[in-house]
Write an enzyme that holds these catalytic residues in place. Structure first.
Site, mmCIF file in Angstrom:
data_model
loop_
_atom_site.group_PDB
_atom_site.id
_atom_site.type_symbol
_atom_site.label_atom_id
_atom_site.label_comp_id
_atom_site.label_asym_id
_atom_site.label_seq_id
_atom_site.Cartn_x
_atom_site.Cartn_y
_atom_site.Cartn_z
ATOM 1 N N ARG A 11 8.584 2.151 -3.800
ATOM 2 C CA ARG A 11 8.333 0.635 -3.897
ATOM 3 C C ARG A 11 9.524 -0.020 -4.253
ATOM 4 O O ARG A 11 9.791 -1.283 -3.649
ATOM 5 C CB ARG A 11 7.495 0.427 -5.138
ATOM 6 C CG ARG A 11 6.552 -0.978 -5.131
ATOM 7 C CD ARG A 11 5.174 -0.823 -5.968
ATOM 8 N NE ARG A 11 5.269 -0.039 -7.012
ATOM 9 C CZ ARG A 11 4.376 1.230 -6.830
ATOM 10 N NH1 ARG A 11 3.814 1.466 -5.674
ATOM 11 N NH2 ARG A 11 4.691 2.099 -7.839
ATOM 12 N N ASP A 61 0.842 -1.147 -0.049
ATOM 13 C CA ASP A 61 0.172 0.252 -0.133
ATOM 14 C C ASP A 61 0.919 1.163 0.072
ATOM 15 O O ASP A 61 2.052 1.345 0.785
ATOM 16 C CB ASP A 61 -0.849 -0.086 1.226
ATOM 17 C CG ASP A 61 -2.193 0.791 1.029
ATOM 18 O OD1 ASP A 61 -2.601 0.714 -0.006
ATOM 19 O OD2 ASP A 61 -2.759 1.554 1.922
ATOM 20 N N THR A 62 0.716 2.232 -0.842
ATOM 21 C CA THR A 62 1.333 3.377 -0.949
ATOM 22 C C THR A 62 0.572 4.650 -0.717
ATOM 23 O O THR A 62 -0.557 4.626 -1.256
ATOM 24 C CB THR A 62 1.954 3.252 -2.409
ATOM 25 O OG1 THR A 62 2.800 2.268 -2.332
ATOM 26 C CG2 THR A 62 2.860 4.504 -2.719
HETATM 27 P P1 IMP Z 1 -1.442 1.860 -4.132
HETATM 28 O O1 IMP Z 1 -1.824 1.540 -2.742
HETATM 29 O O2 IMP Z 1 -0.164 1.285 -4.317
HETATM 30 O O3 IMP Z 1 -2.401 1.309 -5.113
HETATM 31 O O4 IMP Z 1 -1.357 3.325 -4.291
HETATM 32 C C1 IMP Z 1 -2.444 4.399 -4.047
HETATM 33 C C2 IMP Z 1 -2.457 5.574 -4.978
HETATM 34 O O5 IMP Z 1 -1.208 6.121 -4.625
HETATM 35 C C3 IMP Z 1 -2.479 5.010 -6.223
HETATM 36 O O6 IMP Z 1 -3.716 4.888 -6.834
HETATM 37 C C4 IMP Z 1 -1.566 6.153 -6.847
HETATM 38 O O7 IMP Z 1 -2.598 7.415 -7.072
HETATM 39 C C5 IMP Z 1 -0.627 6.688 -6.054
HETATM 40 N N1 IMP Z 1 0.675 5.696 -6.177
HETATM 41 C C6 IMP Z 1 1.173 4.555 -5.634
HETATM 42 N N2 IMP Z 1 2.375 4.288 -6.342
HETATM 43 C C7 IMP Z 1 2.627 5.495 -6.919
HETATM 44 C C8 IMP Z 1 3.696 5.442 -8.002
HETATM 45 O O8 IMP Z 1 4.745 4.732 -7.999
HETATM 46 N N3 IMP Z 1 3.901 6.725 -8.777
HETATM 47 C C9 IMP Z 1 2.711 7.483 -8.643
HETATM 48 N N4 IMP Z 1 1.692 7.349 -7.913
HETATM 49 C C10 IMP Z 1 1.722 6.322 -7.121
#
Ligand code: IMP
Length: 191
Positions: free
Chosen positions: A175, A66-67
């Site tokens: 990541r 999760d990011t």
């Molecule tokens: P997730 O938890 O990886 O799905 O990330 C949540 C949201 O953070 C995503 O929908 C993107 O908007 C943003 N995000 C995550 N990783 C990246 C990245 O590597 N570059 C740009 N935006 C990111």
């Protein structure tokens, strides 16, 4: 190893980082089309929630990430709500526009991407964190990538992740750093 994701960009990024050392299966590969709940209010909570969901139903080892994009002048927002910052759905355009509008006139543009990976291996849970610091650009720069990539410039560079391209991004990203820790762990704990 199952990577709890449906995002082909991420699967490609993480697969490239593993350099073929380990075969990854996506949710699609295991035939899971569920809308996995991500209702925690922290990145750690969401990553664990996703990994546990798959582990409970499919067994075996898996990991989920999760990011969030954490902006200093916005008290860490959008953070855990990065995907749906501009409302429900995953509209990157709307999210970026909202963020740029909120940053208008702000001199402190510091921000960081933070990734948390939750691994479940042999029934045990582990967390790994990766951070890349940088700033929110005044204007977007197109290129590769996804999400907020066109407006995030990592420290030590003068262009956005989008413009820098996948090769650079995969080396220095949030990541990448979290995955490096995961890979290091797996190397030393491989049964
Ligand atoms: P997730 O938890 O990886 O799905 O990330 C949540 C949201 O953070 C995503 O929908 C993107 O908007 C943003 N995000 C995550 N990783 C990246 C990245 O590597 N570059 C740009 N935006 C990111």
């Amino acid at each position: 190893m199952i990577f709890v994701t449906n995002n082909p960009h991420k699967l490609q990024e993480v697969g490239a980082m593993l350099g073929g050392k380990m075969a990854l299966k996506s949710l699609r590969d295991i035939g899971c089309t569920d809308d996995i709940p991500e209702t925690a209010n922290t990145l750690e909570g969401n990553a664990l929630m996703k990994a546990r969901y798959i582990h409970e139903r499919y067994g075996g080892d898996c990991f989920a990430d999760d990011t969030g994009l954490e902006v200093a002048a916005l008290d860490g927002r959008p953070g855990v709500y990065s995907a749906r910052y501009a409302g429900p759905g995953h509209d990157s355009e709307a999210n970026m526009q909202k963020l740029l509008a909120e940053m208008e006139g702000k001199s402190d543009r510091r921000a960081q991407f933070r990734t948390v990976i939750a691994l479940i291996k042999e029934g045990r849970e582990y967390l790994f964190e990766g951070i890349v610091t940088g700033h929110i650009m005044e204007e977007r720069e197109e290129g590769e990538g996804f999400g907020y990539d066109p407006i995030f410039c990592p420290d030590g560079y003068e262009h956005s992740f989008a413009r820098l391209g996948d090769e650079v991004k995969n080396r220095i990203s949030h990541r990448a750093r979290a995955v490096e820790k995961l890979v290091e762990f797996l190397k030393t704990h491989n049964s």
